[in-house]
Each structure stands twice: as structure tokens, then as C-alpha cells.
Scaffold this motif. Structure first.
Motif, PDB file in Angstrom:
ATOM      1  N   TYR A   1       0.983  -1.283   0.043  1.00  0.00           N
ATOM      2  CA  TYR A   1       0.032   0.043   0.084  1.00  0.00           C
ATOM      3  C   TYR A   1       0.849   1.231  -0.003  1.00  0.00           C
ATOM      4  CZ  TYR A   1      -2.880   3.786   1.613  1.00  0.00           C
ATOM      5  OH  TYR A   1      -3.632   4.790   2.194  1.00  0.00           O
ATOM      6  N   ASN A   2       0.749   2.071  -0.943  1.00  0.00           N
ATOM      7  CA  ASN A   2       1.429   3.172  -1.047  1.00  0.00           C
ATOM      8  C   ASN A   2       1.023   4.605  -0.904  1.00  0.00           C
ATOM      9  OD1 ASN A   2       3.699   1.704  -2.391  1.00  0.00           O
ATOM     10  ND2 ASN A   2       2.127   1.396  -3.896  1.00  0.00           N
ATOM     11  N   GLY A   3      -0.263   4.556  -0.121  1.00  0.00           N
ATOM     12  CA  GLY A   3      -1.050   5.788   0.194  1.00  0.00           C
ATOM     13  C   GLY A   3      -0.623   6.390   1.316  1.00  0.00           C
ATOM     14  N   GLU A   4      -1.108   7.534   1.896  1.00  0.00           N
ATOM     15  CA  GLU A   4      -0.754   8.312   2.969  1.00  0.00           C
ATOM     16  C   GLU A   4      -1.162   7.506   4.347  1.00  0.00           C
ATOM     17  OE1 GLU A   4      -2.530  12.044   2.621  1.00  0.00           O
ATOM     18  OE2 GLU A   4      -1.344  12.634   1.046  1.00  0.00           O
ATOM     19  N   VAL A   5      -2.071   6.736   4.654  1.00  0.00           N
ATOM     20  CA  VAL A   5      -2.406   6.180   5.894  1.00  0.00           C
ATOM     21  C   VAL A   5      -2.301   4.620   5.840  1.00  0.00           C
ATOM     22  CG1 VAL A   5      -4.147   6.273   7.772  1.00  0.00           C
ATOM     23  CG2 VAL A   5      -4.002   8.307   6.167  1.00  0.00           C
ATOM     24  N   ASN A   6      -1.491   4.038   6.654  1.00  0.00           N
ATOM     25  CA  ASN A   6      -1.676   2.730   6.816  1.00  0.00           C
ATOM     26  C   ASN A   6      -1.669   2.235   8.253  1.00  0.00           C
ATOM     27  OD1 ASN A   6      -1.221  -0.163   6.587  1.00  0.00           O
ATOM     28  ND2 ASN A   6       0.719   0.048   5.528  1.00  0.00           N
ATOM     29  N   HIS A   7      -2.621   1.626   8.622  1.00  0.00           N
ATOM     30  CA  HIS A   7      -2.786   1.371   9.891  1.00  0.00           C
ATOM     31  C   HIS A   7      -2.385  -0.211  10.352  1.00  0.00           C
ATOM     32  CE1 HIS A   7      -5.144   4.860  11.133  1.00  0.00           C
ATOM     33  NE2 HIS A   7      -6.092   4.473  10.513  1.00  0.00           N
ATOM     34  N   GLY A   8      -2.296  -0.975   9.206  1.00  0.00           N
ATOM     35  CA  GLY A   8      -1.705  -2.296   9.196  1.00  0.00           C
ATOM     36  C   GLY A   8      -2.756  -3.288   9.219  1.00  0.00           C
ATOM     37  N   SER A   9      -2.340  -4.344  10.312  1.00  0.00           N
ATOM     38  CA  SER A   9      -3.363  -5.427  10.275  1.00  0.00           C
ATOM     39  C   SER A   9      -3.059  -5.936  11.600  1.00  0.00           C
ATOM     40  CB  SER A   9      -2.944  -6.676   9.305  1.00  0.00           C
ATOM     41  OG  SER A   9      -3.647  -7.798   9.683  1.00  0.00           O
ATOM     42  N   ILE A  10      -4.243  -6.588  12.231  1.00  0.00           N
ATOM     43  CA  ILE A  10      -4.158  -7.220  13.396  1.00  0.00           C
ATOM     44  C   ILE A  10      -3.385  -8.540  13.550  1.00  0.00           C
ATOM     45  CG2 ILE A  10      -6.217  -6.025  14.546  1.00  0.00           C
ATOM     46  CD1 ILE A  10      -7.845  -8.550  13.903  1.00  0.00           C
ATOM     47  N   LEU A  11      -3.226  -9.126  12.324  1.00  0.00           N
ATOM     48  CA  LEU A  11      -2.752 -10.534  12.195  1.00  0.00           C
ATOM     49  C   LEU A  11      -1.376 -10.407  11.917  1.00  0.00           C
ATOM     50  CD1 LEU A  11      -5.539 -11.824   9.782  1.00  0.00           C
ATOM     51  CD2 LEU A  11      -5.569 -11.808  12.429  1.00  0.00           C
TER      52      LEU A  11
END
Length: 445
Positions: A386-396
Motif C-alpha cells: 500500500y503506497n497511500g498516506e495512511v496505513n494502520h496495518g493489520s491485527i494479524l
């Protein structure tokens, strides 16, 4: 002069329209276009584990009766393992009976010297958040609540929860248990987890034991001729007072309240095959935990969509082949085995790219696959970035990208011994020639 005034008026009008348009449809919106009024909150895609909204998700906070999700997990695991079944019976010991008899815990008044089935106790725990039936189940499975708490923490570690401290089976403060608080825990402690850990627990509970939703979605049930109700007001109640909280598709999962934890709720809903999981911790009131959950779910379903970003058989331009050693063909084509999908925020479809990550054990020192090669042989993975501005990631996963296998699209046979021998001889004389050439070149340098 009149023309200048008209021009100025037109410029101002255009600017006002542009500004109002930007306000309504902001370009490049900030991290999250909602703000949840709670101390911590998270929204997760239940299929991929992607985090769609995050607020203080790593902070440890008391979770009250959301603790019972772990008790539910262990009960369902014991049933799945054959240790108990829904018809297994048990009686109520003095400890859970004392909790049941205390009106301040607003539980169901249980009866001693009576057989209760696991199903009866589980329903009361899952639907009404009853504390005494929860303790009775813990004692049935582990022999004592103290041993059950060890199981809870062991299971949390096994599931990979990043931040947790289980101190009892119910979520009550240990002070409320008097002298019965579990051995090895602080007498003033209360179970605490992060919002991220709570969402992970809900994810595993739903994924591993989907039958949990059959109970969490029930509006009422009955025990000892008493009808009790679900504390989840977002379910489809035939009650005008609850209409404001209703959200289509909600079928769970667990409410919670203590003085320390405040008002909490782990919610889940499914619409058009998409399930979302939300956690709201320490909201301002019992009402607000549902209002804020509704806000999260509306955000998730209106602003995100599950999309196929790269089809099965996708090939990265310029990287569609791998060289082959000792084969009848010099190269073999590769492609993605499966569709690569993600939960994409509106307008961010172009914010994704993919890269190949080859299995080094499959390649020789020259970066070649060695024949024979089977069709459909896995040679690595295609990973999504993902190359966007906001990356919250994953719980896994921590920093682990979504991926699918990359495979060969055809089989390559190994050359026969004669051709391999000729090739080896050719390589031998080629090396000799190169060595002689380098030597002669050295004479004249």
C-alpha cells in the motif's frame, strides 16, 4: 470599472464554490474521516485483519465483561476437543453461588444442588453476561478459576495477542470477588487488554468458532423460569427505545462495564458477505458505546470496499519469466496463482502495487530454476504494498504483507544426458578458451 467589478465577483464566486466543494468532498482526506468519542477504538476487516480505523489501539485498558470472550473461546474449544459437550452437567459451588446471590452483580439467581447443562450456563454468560455462570464454566473446565486464568493467558499468548493481562474469568475487579480472587493475581487487579488485542480475540473467536454468533445474536433466553435479555441494544429489538442503536447486520458480540473500564463494546456486523469487527473502549455512557460503534460500522461499510486488485494469472511487466538451468527450455513463465484482494478505501484503488518475493531455496547461485520443473510449481509469493498516506496495518501480522503464491505456468523437462554432456563439454572448452585468451591478453598488456 463595471467590467472589473463583474470579474472580481466571478472570481470570488468561483473560489467560494471551490471551497464549499472541497469541504463537502475533501481531496486527499486525512487519516480517518471520522472521530470516535471514546478513549480507544478500532475497526477491522474480519476476513483480512486489515485495520480500517485506529485510536489508541496499543494502550492497555480495563475491558470489563469483554473478558468473557476468552472464556467463551475456551468453553467452545473444550467442546470442540470433546472434553465436554453442550449436555454436560455441573452444579454450582459456593463461590459462583455467592456471586449469583449478590444483587449488585445483577446476575441470574442460581440454585445449588441442581444440575445445569453447559448450554444453559453458556447462554446466560454470552447473552446476559452473567458472572456466576461464567465462573461455574471456568471451574468445570479447569477445576478452579485460578487454573482457568492460567489457561486464559496461555491461550492469549498462543493466539499472538500483543497486550493482555487476564486476572479472572468474568472481567469483574478482583476486589468484587472477595477472598475468591484467583491465586497468583493481584487482589485489586482487573483484566486489561489493548483495543488491538481485543479485536484480535474477537477475530479468532468468530473465525475458529462461528457458532458463537448464534448465541450473541439472541435477544433473550430463559433459565430457572426467568427470562433474561441481551445487553446488546444494536440487535433488531422490537422496542422503540432501542431503535436509535439498531444497525443492520449486527449479530454480536460482547458488552462490558465496570467503574475502571467505563462503557465498552466489541461489535460485529455482516453485510453483503463482508464482516467487520469494532471495539470501543471507555465511551462516555452506555448509550455512547453503541452510538460510537454505529459510527465505526457506517464508516467501514460506506468508505471501504472489498476489491480484486490483481487477478489470478497476473504477471508483473518485465518479470514474467525465470531462467532455467538444465532444461529443454531456457526460461519458464510465472504468474500469480490466486486473486489478490484488499479492503480499499474509496478513491485509493491506485495506491497499491505488487512485487515478487522468490524462494531462494528454489534458485541456484545464478538465479535460475533447475529442471525438471512442474506446471504450477510454487516459486515464491507476490506481495501487495500500500503506497497511500495512511496505513494502520493489520491485527494479524506485524509488517507482513498480503500475498499470494507465484507459480510456473508450464512444465519444463530436464535435458537428456547426451545434451547435458555436450553442454558440459561446451562449457569446459569455453572456459579453457577464455583462460587462454586472458593469458595471451596478459602477455601484451
Amino acid at each position: 470599472m463595471r467590467h472589473k467589478l463583474k470579474a472580481s465577483f466571478l472570481i470570488i464566486t468561483v473560489l467560494l464554490i471551490a471551497l464549499s466543494t472541497f469541504a463537502i468532498n475533501p481531496i486527499n482526506a486525512s487519516a480517518d474521516s471520522i472521530e470516535v468519542d471514546a478513549e480507544a477504538a478500532i475497526l477491522v476487516d474480519a476476513e483480512t485483519g486489515e485495520i480500517l480505523y485506529a485510536k489508541n489501539i496499543d494502550e492497555m485498558k480495563e475491558i470489563a465483561s469483554m473478558t468473557k470472550m476468552m472464556t467463551e473461546y475456551l468453553v467452545l474449544e473444550a467442546i470442540n476437543n470433546g472434553d465436554i459437550n453442550w449436555d454436560t452437567t455441573t452444579q454450582i459451588s459456593d463461590y459462583p453461588y455467592s456471586i449469583s446471590a449478590d444483587a449488585s452483580f445483577s446476575g441470574i439467581g442460581l440454585i445449588q444442588d441442581k444440575d445445569y447443562t453447559v448450554k444453559q450456563l453458556y447462554e446466560a454468560m454470552a447473552i446476559n453476561s452473567d458472572n456466576a455462570t461464567t465462573i461455574a464454566l471456568a471451574e468445570l473446565i479447569a477445576g478452579s478459576e485460578s487454573e482457568f486464568v492460567k489457561m486464559m493467558n496461555d491461550k492469549a499468548e498462543e493466539l499472538g495477542l500483543p497486550a493482555y493481562d487476564f486476572v479472572n474469568s468474568t472481567g469483574l475487579n478482583n476486589q468484587d470477588l472477595g477472598d475468591n480472587f484467583p491465586d497468583g493475581t493481584d487482589p485489586n487487579a482487573e483484566t486489561a487488554m489493548s483495543a488491538k488485542s481485543t479485536a484480535m480475540l474477537a477475530y479468532h473467536l468468530i473465525k475458529d468458532y462461528p457458532e458463537v454468533l448464534e448465541y450473541s445474536s439472541q435477544l433473550t433466553s430463559e433459565l430457572d423460569d426467568q427470562t433474561y435479555e441481551n445487553w446488546n441494544w444494536m440487535l433488531p429489538w422490537d422496542n422503540d427505545n432501542f431503535a436509535q442503536y439498531y444497525f443492520e447486520g449486527v449479530d454480536g458480540l460482547k458488552t462490558g462495564f465496570t467503574e475502571n473500564a467505563g462503557n465498552c463494546f466489541t461489535g460485529t456486523a455482516i453485510r453483503d458477505g463482508r464482516r467487520l469487527i469494532s471495539v470501543v473502549m471507555d465511551a462516555d455512557s452506555r448509550d455512547e458505546r453503541f452510538h460510537q460503534t454505529k459510527k465505526l460500522l457506517e464508516y467501514g461499510y460506506s468508505q471501504f470496499e472489498r476489491q480484486e486488485l490483481y487477478p489470478a494469472g497476473y504477471q508483473i511487466e518485465g518479470e514474467s519469466v525465470i531462467p532455467v538451468a538444465k532444461g529443454k527450455e531456457e526460461v519458464v513463465e510465472i504468474a500469480s496463482k490466486d486473486v489478490l484482494s484488499s479492503t480499499v478505501k474509496n478513491g485509493e484503488q491506485e495506491s497499491y502495487s505488487v512485487t515478487y518475493n522468490f524462494d531462494e531455496g528454489k534458485l541456484n547461485d545464478d538465479g535460475q530454476l533447475t529442471a525438471p520443473i512442474e506446471k504450477g510449481e510454487k516459486v515464491g509469493t507476490m506481495e501487495l504494498t500500500y503506497n497511500g498516506e495512511v496505513n494502520h496495518g493489520s491485527i494479524l501480522s506485524e509488517g507482513q504483507a498480503q500475498s499470494v503464491d507465484i507459480i510456473t505456468t508450464s512444465a519444463i523437462e530436464k535435458q537428456n544426458w547426451f545434451m547435458l554432456t555436450l553442454g558440459g563439454i561446451g562449457d569446459f572448452f569455453s572456459n579453457i578458451f577464455s583462460s587462454i585468451a586472458d593469458t595471451v591478453k596478459g602477455w601484451f598488456s
